[in-house]
Design an enzyme around this catalytic site. Structure first.
Site, PDB file in Angstrom:
ATOM      1  N   LYS A   1       0.234  18.931  13.114  1.00 17.06           N
ATOM      2  CA  LYS A   1       1.433  19.608  12.589  1.00 17.06           C
ATOM      3  C   LYS A   1       1.539  19.402  11.088  1.00 17.06           C
ATOM      4  CE  LYS A   1       5.746  17.867  13.123  1.00 17.06           C
ATOM      5  NZ  LYS A   1       6.947  17.488  13.885  1.00 17.06           N
TER       6      LYS A   1
ATOM      7  N   GLU B   1      39.395   9.762   8.229  1.00 14.92           N
ATOM      8  CA  GLU B   1      39.203   8.328   8.521  1.00 14.92           C
ATOM      9  C   GLU B   1      39.467   8.046  10.000  1.00 14.92           C
ATOM     10  OE1 GLU B   1      41.394   5.642   6.109  1.00 14.92           O
ATOM     11  OE2 GLU B   1      40.306   6.165   4.277  1.00 14.92           O
TER      12      GLU B   1
ATOM     13  N   HIS C   1      11.724   6.187  16.369  1.00 11.18           N
ATOM     14  CA  HIS C   1      10.573   6.849  15.758  1.00 11.18           C
ATOM     15  C   HIS C   1       9.856   5.862  14.837  1.00 11.18           C
ATOM     16  CE1 HIS C   1       8.353  10.531  14.789  1.00 11.18           C
ATOM     17  NE2 HIS C   1       8.126   9.884  13.666  1.00 11.18           N
TER      18      HIS C   1
HETATM   19  C1  R5P Z   1       8.692  14.091  14.169  1.00 13.32           C
HETATM   20  O1  R5P Z   1       7.657  13.686  13.802  1.00 13.32           O
HETATM   21  C2  R5P Z   1       9.208  14.012  15.570  1.00 13.32           C
HETATM   22  O2  R5P Z   1       8.323  13.403  16.452  1.00 13.32           O
HETATM   23  C3  R5P Z   1       9.584  15.379  16.078  1.00 13.32           C
HETATM   24  O3  R5P Z   1       8.416  16.148  16.310  1.00 13.32           O
HETATM   25  C4  R5P Z   1      10.468  16.087  15.106  1.00 13.32           C
HETATM   26  O4  R5P Z   1      11.487  15.253  14.672  1.00 13.32           O
HETATM   27  C5  R5P Z   1      11.040  17.333  15.704  1.00 13.32           C
HETATM   28  O5  R5P Z   1      11.846  17.952  14.764  1.00 13.32           O
HETATM   29  P1  R5P Z   1      12.239  19.466  14.900  1.00 13.32           P
HETATM   30  O6  R5P Z   1      12.755  19.673  16.293  1.00 13.32           O
HETATM   31  O7  R5P Z   1      13.304  19.662  13.861  1.00 13.32           O
HETATM   32  O8  R5P Z   1      11.014  20.270  14.619  1.00 13.32           O
END
Ligand code: R5P
Length: 294
Positions: A193, A40, A128
């Site tokens: 991605k 805490e 984000h």
């Molecule tokens: C996700 O959409 C963000 O824009 C970053 O690309 C993401 O959070 C990166 O995460 P990591 O470094 O774990 O791949």
């Protein structure tokens, strides 16, 4: 906010606090923290606070810092603050903006709602925001200002890399990449991605000739770094002459930064929204302007 009277910060953010206070032209003070053996927290603020204060609290290591903030803000009101502006350069929990599976909590809405109930205004950087257009949608009653570091990152890149090609690692990064490219009219594109798990992503390159190009990967957050590692490896395999990286929020958990260099990344730069060894682009003047304009 008319000129604040005081900036309150925590000891682990003393350096950015000093820089922000200098830009605002106000004194600053630290919130003292004591952690009890069971985990805490006890916080101690200056016993008498002026009416208009700014609290600086970034939310990297989010769970711990959220609790600090949710205790510090109401305590500040009890001690005299009437108007509280939170400067939160990195606003955590913004990526879970939808229930991807039945039953999942939409953390963005709930965390943003908690903060909105604690402070009067918020200044943050590159939250984000993917499926919502503005923080107002999740922060009712709180004046929220979402700045972007993209222009500053683009400017930094233009001064350090000759004829760069800015590349976002996924479609979501298009907003930051195009902004970063605008002022200096830099070439830019984004990858595709697919995230398969916390530490597993697949990145496919856009149909752009990378042979001999100085690629700079631009993103809002680097967490595990896997997104950037995959993008970096793909670029080098496609003949890029070099790959540098510029991100707003350098979370870089564990050995993420080492892995990124091992993948072939040359320079890695970030803003100082999260204190990190890669910090190169200071945000204090941008943040101070936004506080004054609120
Ligand atoms: C996700 O959409 C963000 O824009 C970053 O690309 C993401 O959070 C990166 O995460 P990591 O470094 O774990 O791949």
């Amino acid at each position: 906010m008319s000129r604040p009277d005081l900036l309150l910060a925590f000891d682990d953010e003393a350096r950015p606090a000093g820089a922000l206070a200098a830009q605002l032209g106000v004194p600053w003070a630290l919130v003292q923290r004591h952690r009890f053996p069971d985990g805490e927290l006890r916080l101690r603020l200056p016993p008498q606070l002026p009416p208009r204060i700014v609290i600086l609290r970034g939310l990297h290591q989010p769970n711990e810092k959220l609790v600090e903030l949710l205790i510090a803000a109401p305590a500040a009101r009890e001690l005299g603050a009437r108007e509280i502006t939170l400067v939160c350069p990195y606003l955590a929990y913004m990526r879970q903006d939808i229930a991807f599976h039945p039953g999942e909590a939409v953390s963005q809405r709930h965390v943003a709602g908690l903060i909105a109930r604690s402070v009067d205004a918020l200044v943050t950087v590159d939250p984000h925001l993917h499926r919502i257009a503005s923080l107002d949608e999740v922060m009712p009653g709180c004046r929220a200002c979402a700045l972007s570091a993209s222009t500053a990152l683009g400017d930094w890149v233009a001064r350090h890399v000759d004829r760069p090609l800015l590349l976002g690692p996924d479609e979501e990064s298009a907003q930051w990449v195009s902004e970063a490219a605008r002022e200096h009219r830099l070439d830019h594109a984004v990858c595709h991605k697919q995230r398969l798990g916390d530490h597993e992503v697949q990145v496919s390159l856009p149909e752009v000739n990378l042979r001999g190009r100085a690629v700079v990967l631009i993103d809002d957050v680097a967490s595990t770094g896997r997104t950037l590692v995959e993008a970096c490896q793909a670029c080098l395999a496609s003949g890029a002459a070099s790959v540098d990286v510029a991100v707003t929020h350098a979370l870089f958990v564990g050995t993420a930064l080492e892995a990124l260099h091992a993948a072939g990344a040359r320079q890695v730069w970030s803003t100082d929204s999260v204190p990190h060894v890669t910090n190169a682009v200071p945000l204090a003047s941008l943040l101070a302007l936004a506080v004054r304009d609120l």
